[in-house]
Design a protein around this motif. Structure first.
Motif, PDB file in Angstrom:
ATOM      1  N   ARG A   1     -11.320   0.007 -14.963  1.00 38.79           N
ATOM      2  CA  ARG A   1     -11.554  -0.898 -13.847  1.00 38.79           C
ATOM      3  C   ARG A   1     -11.629  -2.348 -14.334  1.00 38.79           C
ATOM      4  O   ARG A   1     -11.224  -3.272 -13.666  1.00 38.79           O
ATOM      5  CB  ARG A   1     -12.850  -0.493 -13.135  1.00 38.79           C
ATOM      6  CG  ARG A   1     -13.113  -1.253 -11.868  1.00 38.79           C
ATOM      7  CD  ARG A   1     -14.158  -0.556 -11.053  1.00 38.79           C
ATOM      8  NE  ARG A   1     -15.408  -0.360 -11.794  1.00 38.79           N
ATOM      9  CZ  ARG A   1     -16.335  -1.316 -11.903  1.00 38.79           C
ATOM     10  NH1 ARG A   1     -16.160  -2.478 -11.333  1.00 38.79           N
ATOM     11  NH2 ARG A   1     -17.431  -1.091 -12.567  1.00 38.79           N
TER      12      ARG A   1
ATOM     13  N   VAL B   1      -4.720  -0.482  -7.887  1.00 37.72           N
ATOM     14  CA  VAL B   1      -5.934   0.347  -7.965  1.00 37.72           C
ATOM     15  C   VAL B   1      -5.661   1.716  -7.356  1.00 37.72           C
ATOM     16  O   VAL B   1      -5.026   1.815  -6.306  1.00 37.72           O
ATOM     17  CB  VAL B   1      -7.096  -0.348  -7.219  1.00 37.72           C
ATOM     18  CG1 VAL B   1      -8.335   0.540  -7.186  1.00 37.72           C
ATOM     19  CG2 VAL B   1      -7.428  -1.681  -7.867  1.00 37.72           C
TER      20      VAL B   1
ATOM     21  N   GLN C   1       0.831  -1.188   0.000  1.00 34.04           N
ATOM     22  CA  GLN C   1       0.000   0.000   0.000  1.00 34.04           C
ATOM     23  C   GLN C   1       0.870   1.243   0.000  1.00 34.04           C
ATOM     24  O   GLN C   1       1.805   1.354   0.787  1.00 34.04           O
ATOM     25  CB  GLN C   1      -0.846  -0.012   1.258  1.00 34.04           C
ATOM     26  CG  GLN C   1      -2.279  -0.144   0.909  1.00 34.04           C
ATOM     27  CD  GLN C   1      -3.146  -0.065   2.132  1.00 34.04           C
ATOM     28  OE1 GLN C   1      -2.680   0.013   3.242  1.00 34.04           O
ATOM     29  NE2 GLN C   1      -4.428  -0.100   1.886  1.00 34.04           N
TER      30      GLN C   1
ATOM     31  N   THR D   1      -3.236   1.100  -4.158  1.00 33.52           N
ATOM     32  CA  THR D   1      -2.993  -0.220  -3.551  1.00 33.52           C
ATOM     33  C   THR D   1      -2.537  -1.181  -4.625  1.00 33.52           C
ATOM     34  O   THR D   1      -3.008  -1.138  -5.770  1.00 33.52           O
ATOM     35  CB  THR D   1      -4.266  -0.778  -2.893  1.00 33.52           C
ATOM     36  OG1 THR D   1      -5.303  -0.741  -3.852  1.00 33.52           O
ATOM     37  CG2 THR D   1      -4.670   0.021  -1.678  1.00 33.52           C
TER      38      THR D   1
ATOM     39  N   ARG E   1      -7.284   5.113  -5.764  1.00 32.69           N
ATOM     40  CA  ARG E   1      -8.514   5.677  -5.188  1.00 32.69           C
ATOM     41  C   ARG E   1      -8.242   7.109  -4.789  1.00 32.69           C
ATOM     42  O   ARG E   1      -7.426   7.359  -3.897  1.00 32.69           O
ATOM     43  CB  ARG E   1      -8.914   4.892  -3.930  1.00 32.69           C
ATOM     44  CG  ARG E   1      -9.704   3.675  -4.233  1.00 32.69           C
ATOM     45  CD  ARG E   1     -10.219   3.002  -2.962  1.00 32.69           C
ATOM     46  NE  ARG E   1     -10.319   1.578  -3.237  1.00 32.69           N
ATOM     47  CZ  ARG E   1      -9.385   0.698  -2.954  1.00 32.69           C
ATOM     48  NH1 ARG E   1      -8.285   1.086  -2.367  1.00 32.69           N
ATOM     49  NH2 ARG E   1      -9.543  -0.562  -3.254  1.00 32.69           N
TER      50      ARG E   1
ATOM     51  N   CYS F   1      -4.348  10.599  -2.898  1.00 31.37           N
ATOM     52  CA  CYS F   1      -5.009   9.356  -3.308  1.00 31.37           C
ATOM     53  C   CYS F   1      -4.341   8.160  -2.639  1.00 31.37           C
ATOM     54  O   CYS F   1      -3.276   8.278  -2.060  1.00 31.37           O
ATOM     55  CB  CYS F   1      -4.944   9.187  -4.826  1.00 31.37           C
ATOM     56  SG  CYS F   1      -3.271   9.043  -5.418  1.00 31.37           S
ATOM     57  N   THR F   2      -5.032   7.040  -2.769  1.00 36.29           N
ATOM     58  CA  THR F   2      -4.451   5.787  -2.255  1.00 36.29           C
ATOM     59  C   THR F   2      -4.186   4.903  -3.452  1.00 36.29           C
ATOM     60  O   THR F   2      -5.055   4.745  -4.314  1.00 36.29           O
ATOM     61  CB  THR F   2      -5.470   5.076  -1.352  1.00 36.29           C
ATOM     62  OG1 THR F   2      -5.959   6.018  -0.418  1.00 36.29           O
ATOM     63  CG2 THR F   2      -4.851   3.914  -0.630  1.00 36.29           C
TER      64      THR F   2
ATOM     65  N   ALA G   1     -13.793   7.699  -8.605  1.00 35.38           N
ATOM     66  CA  ALA G   1     -13.927   6.458  -7.827  1.00 35.38           C
ATOM     67  C   ALA G   1     -12.673   5.607  -8.040  1.00 35.38           C
ATOM     68  O   ALA G   1     -11.745   6.047  -8.703  1.00 35.38           O
ATOM     69  CB  ALA G   1     -15.159   5.712  -8.302  1.00 35.38           C
ATOM     70  N   SER G   2     -12.720   4.386  -7.493  1.00 33.72           N
ATOM     71  CA  SER G   2     -11.558   3.491  -7.646  1.00 33.72           C
ATOM     72  C   SER G   2     -11.308   3.202  -9.114  1.00 33.72           C
ATOM     73  O   SER G   2     -12.252   3.010  -9.889  1.00 33.72           O
ATOM     74  CB  SER G   2     -11.816   2.171  -6.931  1.00 33.72           C
ATOM     75  OG  SER G   2     -11.897   2.434  -5.569  1.00 33.72           O
ATOM     76  N   CYS G   3     -10.077   3.134  -9.469  1.00 37.50           N
ATOM     77  CA  CYS G   3      -9.738   2.912 -10.875  1.00 37.50           C
ATOM     78  C   CYS G   3      -8.526   2.003 -10.961  1.00 37.50           C
ATOM     79  O   CYS G   3      -7.507   2.253 -10.315  1.00 37.50           O
ATOM     80  CB  CYS G   3      -9.435   4.273 -11.489  1.00 37.50           C
ATOM     81  SG  CYS G   3      -8.508   4.199 -13.007  1.00 37.50           S
ATOM     82  N   ARG G   4      -8.691   0.947 -11.708  1.00 44.11           N
ATOM     83  CA  ARG G   4      -7.540   0.051 -11.843  1.00 44.11           C
ATOM     84  C   ARG G   4      -6.553   0.649 -12.821  1.00 44.11           C
ATOM     85  O   ARG G   4      -6.931   1.109 -13.895  1.00 44.11           O
ATOM     86  CB  ARG G   4      -7.992  -1.321 -12.338  1.00 44.11           C
ATOM     87  CG  ARG G   4      -6.791  -2.238 -12.409  1.00 44.11           C
ATOM     88  CD  ARG G   4      -7.080  -3.585 -12.922  1.00 44.11           C
ATOM     89  NE  ARG G   4      -5.784  -4.164 -13.257  1.00 44.11           N
ATOM     90  CZ  ARG G   4      -5.616  -5.363 -13.730  1.00 44.11           C
ATOM     91  NH1 ARG G   4      -6.645  -6.118 -13.944  1.00 44.11           N
ATOM     92  NH2 ARG G   4      -4.419  -5.799 -14.012  1.00 44.11           N
TER      93      ARG G   4
END
Ligand SMILES: Nc1ncnc2c1ncn2[C@@H]1O[C@H](COP(=O)(O)OP(=O)(O)OP(=O)(O)O)[C@@H](O)[C@H]1O
Length: 783
Positions: free
Chosen positions: A569, A493, A476, A486, A495, A483-484, A511-514
């Motif tokens: 994603r 991803v 992480q 991971t 976030r 942003c995060t 939103a979360s995005c790969r």
């Protein structure tokens, strides 16, 4: 402290002896042997003493093996039950043990020690006992190791009975003395055995190689001393720490003494002379040891004959020790080195060993006197225990020696700890470096920077910046304000933190995005990064190659770098249909694009496939790296071993020259002393080594120990590393299997959905069924 145990065995008369009217003049009663009717005086004038002379000897055991009908008859088994079991119990406790048979030629030594196929002797029975012990008593330490060697001493030369030379001339081995382990034969073959059959095979092989010849008394007389050695090691747990108990069992069948016969050929006379010389030396050693033991023990000898040095029949060394008829307080010189036999048995005779002697009686009384003398030797057997981190030094008489050993032990422990710390630090550091490893290669005109982990590469706005910054994404990575990101199992991803501006490939992410290979991330307005996923890139590269191979242009136009967040994603789902187009053209004709549900499953399948592929790549790269590293370690280890061997060789040569020099000095010194005062040498302590040689040997031993220890540690590290790599690989493979399993589940789900969207089977025309089959083949092709 333990006295040498002595057993007497009386064999039956041979056919020839019986024919010649021979009779047995020894009688055995319990533990006492009596000889009657000795000629007291054989003066021819008839004035000799005609009284019956009776001499008695006491032993630990007396075996009457003359007539099987006799109730006193002692069979091979009876002898084993006493002596053999004593050897076995001593070995189980970790003592060194020596069992040897002494007697005239043809008196029954080989019969007692080795026996015949019909009547096994002590050696095979003891071997059998060692193995059955393991099987019969599972409570005993299960981890036992047995190593054997078999040698003979012929004409004062040592030969390996289990390793014959190819040349006609038998090669001989050198006897050396280890400062701690004592005398040993250099280059003697050692054979690890795991069952009784293997030992017997080796024993038979050695016996067949032993030199025998016909003598007047015995047709197949052993002309050499044979020593069968068993190294018996048991692994035990002591205070919950692994430890070892090692025992050395020497089973010795001596050559028989015999009177020199001028009618023998020259070789036979030399042979006999050498046998007699070594037996005489053995006699002197036994006699001196017995005297030395008496000097230091308050015990009086029970046997009058033994204390009567003048009548012992053994060349006495009492003149060297006595002064005015009373024993001197000084220990007498023990001439171990006067014969190879006594040198090799130094530890067994008067040293750290339990010793048992079987005297085979025939005709002469000297055997009984020999044996009786041996009874007075007191040994100091000790348990040979090797503690977990180092050897257990014990029982040296010399205080200096003890201190030195203590020092070596402490040094060894320190080195052990240092090596451990160092290894730990090194492996931590290495693991860290490996994790963040960046491979920089010079290629043609430029440099290629590569890393196997997902990372971000900063795209600098400043045109004057010439450096490249890589941010590895380990687990992480949290940017608190923004942003995060991971990274789990190869899926990265992003976030964004609510309110923080993040764009991926130019599109704002809420939103979360790969993240996919090559994505450009902008944090805020200025900080730009390019996202690299090496494993994913490898998969894509491979696919591009496949595309080229089947006629595509190899371009990455299908790689949706600008795809929206949802597509992102989904990861690489457009690939599925692209690839189907490439690999499953056949199915494409009559297989329409699936609906939304199918697309989602397809994307998941694709994603899962990518993941599985990633893992595979990861495993491959990992195992290549592990192999390279192990190879490197092994090479370093080999080099260390080679260096050590060379060093050992140099050290040995140097010690040998030192020894030679010392011997020369000794001779010169003795000559000098003899010329000055004939008795002066009596005052010297023969056992004490001159300081320089002693010091050098100790130093060499110390260094040798340290080096050996370092090697052992290095070997342990390689082993540990191999195990770690294997474990890692197993874990990865497990993960791969799981991925594969979920992939299969997804596929099954996808097809189920396909089925549900299609018409009932009775309405489905033939070609559609084929198309599903074609779809299947397309997937399996991908797999
Ligand atoms: N206790 C015994 N019972 C029956 N036969 C025996 C016994 N002891 C010895 N013999 C026989 O006596 C003969 C000589 O024995 P063996 O070979 O053991 O003598 P040795 O002391 O080893 O002789 P050498 O020193 O010459 O090798 C052999 O034929 C052997 O079988």
């Amino acid at each position: 402290m333990a006295n040498v145990r002595v057993a007497l065995r009386v064999r039956p008369l041979s056919k020839r002896e019986a024919k010649d009217g021979g009779r047995i003049i020894v009688e055995v009663d319990g533990r006492v042997a009596t000889i009657r009717n000795l000629k007291v005086d054989d003066r021819p004038d008839g004035f000799g003493d005609s009284r019956e002379k009776v001499v008695t000897f006491g032993f630990d055991y007396c075996y009457w093996s003359v007539n099987p009908e006799d109730p006193r008859y002692a069979s091979q088994d009876v002898v084993f039950q006493d002596l053999g079991t004593e050897v076995l119990s001593g070995a189980a406790k970790g003592y060194n043990i020596c069992l040897f048979a002494y007697g005239q030629t043809g008196s029954g030594k080989t019969y007692t020690m080795l026996g015949t196929p019909a009547s096994m002797g002590l050696t095979p029975r003891i071997c059998e006992g060692l193995f059955s012990r393991e099987e019969d008593h599972p409570s005993l330490p299960s981890s036992c190791r047995i190593k054997v060697s078999f040698l003979e001493i012929y004409n004062e030369r040592v030969r390996d009975l289990l390793k014959q030379s190819d040349q006609k001339k038998p090669y001989t081995l050198r006897v050396r003395e280890h400062p701690e382990m004592g005398p040993y034969v250099q280059g003697l073959s050692q054979h690890v055995v795991t069952n009784y059959k293997q030992v017997i095979q080796l024993l038979e092989e050695g016996i067949a190689n032993r030199i025998t010849a016909a003598t007047h008394v015995h047709e197949a007389s052993s002309r050499s001393h044979a020593i069968f050695t068993i190294h018996y090691t048991q692994a035990i747990l002591e205070n919950n720490l692994p430890s070892e108990i090692a025992s050395k069992i020497n089973l010795v069948d001596l050559a028989g003494s015999e009177r020199a016969d001028p009618s023998y050929c020259k070789d036979r006379i030399t042979e006999g002379a050498n046998i007699n010389k070594s037996l005489v030396t053995l006699g002197i050693v036994i006699s001196t040891l017995a005297q030395n033991s008496q000097v230091f023990s308050s015990c009086q000898s029970l046997n009058s004959a033994a204390s009567d040095g003048g009548d012992s029949g053994i060349p006495s060394s009492s003149s060297r020790t006595s002064s005015g008829g009373r024993p001197s307080r000084k220990q007498s010189y023990i001439p171990y080195r006067d014969s190879v036999l006594t040198w090799l048995l130094k530890d067994s005779l008067g040293g750290n060993s339990k010793t048992i002697m079987v005297a085979s009686y025939s005709e002469t009384m000297s055997t009984l006197r020999y044996a009786s003398n041996a009874k007075n030797i007191i040994n100091k057997p000790r348990v040979n225990e090797v503690r977990p981190s180092s050897r257990n030094f014990s029982s040296p008489n010399d205080e200096k020696d003890e201190n030195l050993k203590e020092l070596v032990l402490q040094n060894e422990l320190k080195i052990d700890q240092l090596t451990k710390d160092w290894t730990q630090k090194w492996s931590d550091w290495k693991a860290l470096m490996e994790y963040y490893s960046v491979d920089i290669n010079r290629r043609r005109a430029g440099l290629v920077i590569d890393s196997s982990l997902p990372h971000l590469m900063a795209l600098e706005d400043d045109v004057l910046s010439t450096s490249v910054v890589l941010y590895h994404l380990k687990g992480q990575w949290i940017e608190r304000d923004h942003c995060t990101i991971t990274s789990a199992c190869g899926v990265v991803v992003l976030r964004p933190t609510p309110g923080a501006r993040c764009t991926v490939n130019g599109r704002e992410v809420t939103a979360s995005c790969r993240l996919t290979q090559g994505a450009v991330i902008t944090l805020g307005k200025a900080r730009k990064f390019r996202f690299n996923h090496p494993a994913e890139a490898a998969v894509l590269r491979r696919r591009r190659q496949v595309g080229e191979a089947v006629g595509g242009n190899g371009s990455l136009e299908w790689l949706d770098l600008d795809g929206d967040v949802t597509a992102s994603r989904m990861g690489l789902y457009p690939l599925l249909w692209k690839e189907r187009g490439v690999l499953g053209e056949q199915g494409e004709e009559d297989h329409p694009q699936p609906g939304n549900g199918a697309t989602s499953h397809g994307a998941q399948i694709q994603q899962q496939q990518c993941y599985a592929e990633d893992l595979r790549q990861h495993i491959l790269a990992g195992s290549i790296r592990a192999e390279q590293e192990l190879e490197l370690d092994q090479a370093v280890l080999n080099q260390q071993i080679k260096d050590n061997q060379q060093w050992l060789l140099r050290e040995e040569t140097w010690l040998a020259s030192l020894q030679q020099q010392q011997q020369q000095d000794c001779v010169a010194e003795k000559e000098l002393e003899a010329s000055v005062a004939p008795d002066a040498w009596l005052q010297t302590d023969g056992e004490a080594q001159p300081p320089p040689l002693f010091q050098s040997q100790k130093r060499a031993a110390q260094l040798q120990l340290l080096r050996r220890h370092a090697l052992r540690t290095a070997e342990r590290n390689v082993w540990r590393k191999t195990a770690t790599f294997q474990l890692e690989r197993t874990i990865e493979k497990q993960r791969l299997l799981e991925a594969q399993r979920s992939l299969d589940q997804l596929k099954a789900l996808c097809w189920l959905q396909d089925d549900s969207t299609q018409q009932p089977p009775d309405q489905v025309p033939g070609p559609r069924r084929r198309s599903r089959a074609a779809g299947c083949s397309s997937l399996s092709l991908q797999r």
